[in-house]
Write a protein that holds these residues in place. Structure first.
Motif, short mmCIF file in Angstrom:
data_model
loop_
_atom_site.label_atom_id
_atom_site.label_comp_id
_atom_site.label_asym_id
_atom_site.label_seq_id
_atom_site.Cartn_x
_atom_site.Cartn_y
_atom_site.Cartn_z
N ARG A 1 -7.40 4.17 4.05
CA ARG A 1 -6.39 3.03 3.78
C ARG A 1 -6.72 1.79 4.48
N PHE B 1 -4.82 -1.90 -0.20
CA PHE B 1 -3.70 -2.82 0.04
C PHE B 1 -3.83 -3.65 -1.51
N SER C 1 0.91 -1.17 -0.08
CA SER C 1 0.05 0.08 -0.19
C SER C 1 0.78 1.20 -0.06
#
Length: 438
Positions: free
Chosen positions: A305, A313, A296
């Protein structure tokens, strides 16, 4: 009151980015200053229609054309401005100090839609938006079947049901369904490399991996991260005197600030995040295990995220886990750890080159940037942390402390890469000295 003044009072003032209506020019201007995404939409649509970056095309209202754009404090040399771009601005009540090395863009590249529209079947999608599916409802059914845990045989059985046949689907078998899905635009390509260990194993070893730089580029092209991505390191302070610093994102830390100092002016710092853990690949058919490695970007906001549904990811590798023949447990464990480092070195080689020399990547709006990709974090559990650091199970992987020092009331020196390399060199020299003596 003149007729012109009356018409201006009755006129509705629209934001050209989101279309929201405001009663006055000042409110539209303030809205656009507080919402960089709206201005980004103006810039991007102007470029998409062949307009000039310096003179955005979509501003149609004559009243909006008369606005003082110089007071917007937006640098049009950047593809989309970071909210931490102006010195002494405020963010959630904090004083923001952006890094003086401002990341720049170097012309237009390719955005996500450019890649999507350049596909060989893009002409078909112009006539049928859900191609290769016949309709939206068929696309929903295909998506459900492809994402389910059903086997190919189970999908064939489902498609042979009388009720399903009455739907008149464009695919009748699981193989046809899979073939249609494979003609859709794909992500980074997978590679397979045979690993030949010096010690025989019960099964052949295959390393499956993707280019991590291409995976990082795929993350950057994701249009969903546009409002959750930052390019410029910054510092947050509670007071204007800059005495109390606050740390939130990775870019607000000292390490990102120092890294930005070391790269060329105008370059963009992209902190990469890796994560891995030994995982069962199959449970019912052989109990295969592997080491998945995920990637990521630390420039993506942590709230976005860390949400699994945002898919921030990407899987970049499946590292093999060997089963050595006629080896003691301790030796086999040591050989397995060595193989892990060997495979990781193969997978991350492009990322090391990009971190050293830089690479041109496209941001979410399609602008090219000179990017450097240092490792910002590696997310692992305690056993895997010891594996990566090359230490024993009862030794700290981040400091020089051993299990006999874990109760100490002081901080031990950090375990640096130079210390590990020195220890390895001492072991190698001792082995060579022993062989020379014999």
């Amino acid at each position: 009151m003149s007729t012109l003044s009356t018409s201006l009072l009755k006129e509705k003032h629209h934001c050209p980015g989101c279309g929201k209506v405001w009663p006055t020019f000042t409110q539209v201007l303030q809205h656009r200053k507080n919402k960089p995404a709206c201005l980004d939409a103006v810039l991007y649509s102007g470029i998409a229609e062949g307009g000039d970056v310096d003179t955005p095309n979509p501003i149609e209202s004559p009243t909006l054309q008369a606005m003082d754009t110089e007071n917007m404090e937006v640098d049009l040399n950047l593809s989309f401005p970071s909210p931490f771009q102006d010195t002494n601005t405020h963010h959630d009540g904090y004083i923001v100090e952006p890094h003086p090395n401002v990341p720049l863009n170097y012309g237009l590249g390719q955005s996500f839609m450019d890649i999507f529209d350049s596909d060989q079947h893009s002409s078909e999608r112009d006539q049928h938006p859900f191609y290769p599916w016949a309709s939206h409802s068929e696309w929903e059914l295909a998506t459900f079947l492809l994402k389910s845990n059903l086997s190919m045989a189970a999908i064939d059985t489902f498609l042979k049901l009388t009720m399903v046949k009455t739907l008149h689907l464009s695919f009748n078998t699981a193989k046809d369904l899979r073939n249609r899905a494979e003609i859709l635009p794909s992500g980074p390509e997978w590679f397979c490399k045979e690993i030949v260990p010096k010690i025989p194993t019960s099964l052949p070893l295959s390393l499956y991996y993707r280019n991590p730089v291409e995976c990082l580029q795929a993350l950057l092209r994701n249009p969903l991260i546009k409002d959750h991505f930052h390019f410029q390191p910054f510092r947050l302070f509670e007071q204007a005197k800059s005495t109390m610093q606050v740390y939130t994102e990775w870019l607000s830390g000292e390490s990102a600030w120092e890294m930005q100092n070391k790269i060329p002016d105008g370059a963009t710092l992209l902190g990469t995040i890796l994560s891995s853990d030994k995982t069962n690949v199959t449970s019912m058919t052989g109990g295969r295990v592997a080491h998945p490695v995920l990637l990521s970007c630390a420039n993506i906001s942590k709230e976005f995220r860390n949400k699994a549904s945002n898919h921030a990811f990407m899987l970049i590798a499946l590292l093999p886990i060997p089963s050595y023949i006629n080896q003691k447990r301790q030796i086999a464990s040591l050989l397995e750890n060595r193989l892990f480092h060997e495979c990781l070195d193969i997978v991350l080689e492009p990322l090391k080159v990009a971190a050293t020399m830089g690479v041109m990547l496209s941001d979410p709006l399609g602008y090219q940037r000179k990017c450097y990709t240092p490792l910002a974090s590696y997310i692992v559990d305690t056993p895997e942390s010891a594996l990566i650091a090359g230490v024993g199970g009862k030794t700290s992987s981040v400091t020089m402390a051993t299990f006999t020092n874990f109760g100490d009331n002081f901080r031990h020196p950090p375990r640096l890469a130079s210390v590990t390399l020195t220890k390895l060199q001492e072991i190698e020299d001792a082995i060579l000295d022993g062989l020379a003596t014999v």
